[in-house]
Structure formats: C-alpha cells, structure tokens
Design a protein around this motif. Structure first.
Motif: not given
Length: 207
Positions: A126-146, A186-194
């Motif tokens: 879900r994070i790789y393909r859709g990001g984390i919307a409430d923390r404005k974390v963009a989807a990984c797929v945008g730079c690293h491809s599907p 910037d991306v990693a700063a918004k992510m927790n360990d899980r």
C-alpha cells in the motif's frame, strides 16, 4: 515516494544522475574484463561473486544502474556518504575502476528475493504503490517503478533487495546518518519503524 536512493540495497535507495558518468565522453568506454577483475579483487567477498550478495546486511548490486553505482562509490570516497568500510574500499578505486566495475555489475542478472511477513507485506505494498496520504509521503512507485526497476541515471533498482539492508538505509536517512539524498531524508523522516519494515519486506519480493 522517492524511496531508497542507494543501495546500496540495496536499500538500500533515490538519487540524481551522477554528472561525471552522464558526461560519458570524459571517460573511456567501460572495460568489462577489467571491471570483473576489480570487482572480484575488491568487492566480491561482501557482495557475492556475481553481485548477488548472500549477506543480508550487504546490498545486492547485480543489474543495478551503473550511474547510481558510480555516484555511490564517489560519495563513499569523498565522505558525502559516510561508511568507514566502504570509504576504505572506494579509496582504492580510480574513476576508471568505478566506471568499469559499475558497467560490469549492470550486466549481471539479478537474483530474485522474497517477502517473509504476509501482514507487513500488504502494508508495504500500500505504501509503495499509494504512499501515506495523511503525512504527504509520495508513493515509491513514482520514482522506482511498479516492479522496482527504478529509472536509469536517476533512481536505483530496488526489486529483490535484502529487506535488512533496505531497513537500515531508510532508518539511516530518517535519523540523519545518511545525508546524500535530501529527497530520501524527507521521505524517511515521515515513516515509523513498522512502515519502514513493511516497505522493505515488499521490496524484497518485487520482481
């Protein structure tokens, strides 16, 4: 999400093009025979004889974009990316050596990996393909491809990378220990360990 500029394994992880490599006219055509010889002498003990590391703390390098590899080696050498072990090895290499090794690694087939935690991997997808919307974390797929293939000269290949290595790189970006990609910091700063572990597990099984 501009996830994982490196890699090494990487994670490792995303980075801009390496200008010296991009200006290829300043470098001789890569010598793959010399690249293999240099890799075998300097790198194979940690990264595997074909670039497919079997040590989960060390990134798989096979089939990685050569521009990205050259950039990381240069930044280990000039201390932009801090790692005392890689500093020692990269200091042994000339620009030509780095160019040859990276070109040879790019030609090596990458071995697939696998995810290990069904619950976590669903969150990771879900994070790789859709990001984390409430923390404005963009989807990984945008730079690293599907499929995790990345974008040559810009963002590294991630698919099949050891989850342990990817976790370490994301945590290093988040904690300010790895500083050679502002985007990833910037991306990693918004992510927790899980969330980091979930994304890393998903990446390990991408193919």
């Amino acid at each position: 999400m501009k996830l994982l500029a490196s890699l090494l394994t990487a994670a490792a992880l995303a980075a801009p093009a390496f200008s010296a490599f991009a200006a290829g006219e300043n470098l001789a055509k890569p010598d793959l025979v010399k690249g293999e010889a240099s890799f075998t002498a300097v790198c194979a003990a940690c990264h595997g004889v074909d670039g497919n590391s079997t040590i989960v703390a060390n990134p798989k390098l096979a089939h990685q974009h050569p521009e990205y590899l050259v950039k990381q080696l240069q930044e280990f050498k000039n201390d932009k990316r801090a790692d005392p072990v890689m500093k020692g090895f990269s200091s042994m290499l000339s620009d030509g050596d780095m160019h040859n090794i990276s070109a040879w690694l790019a030609k090596q087939p990458a071995k697939t990996g696998f995810a290990t935690d069904k619950e976590l991997v669903q969150l990771g997808e879900r994070i790789y393909r859709g990001g984390i919307a409430d923390r404005k974390v963009a989807a990984c797929v945008g730079c690293h491809s599907p499929n995790g293939a990345g974008m040559p000269a810009q963002y590294p290949r991630l698919s099949g990378q050891h989850a342990d290595y990817t976790v370490k790189q994301l945590q290093s970006f988040r904690d300010g220990q790895r500083k050679n990609s502002p985007q990833m910091k910037d991306v990693a700063a918004k992510m927790n360990d899980r969330e980091i572990k979930a994304v890393a597990d998903y990446i390990a099984g991408l193919r």
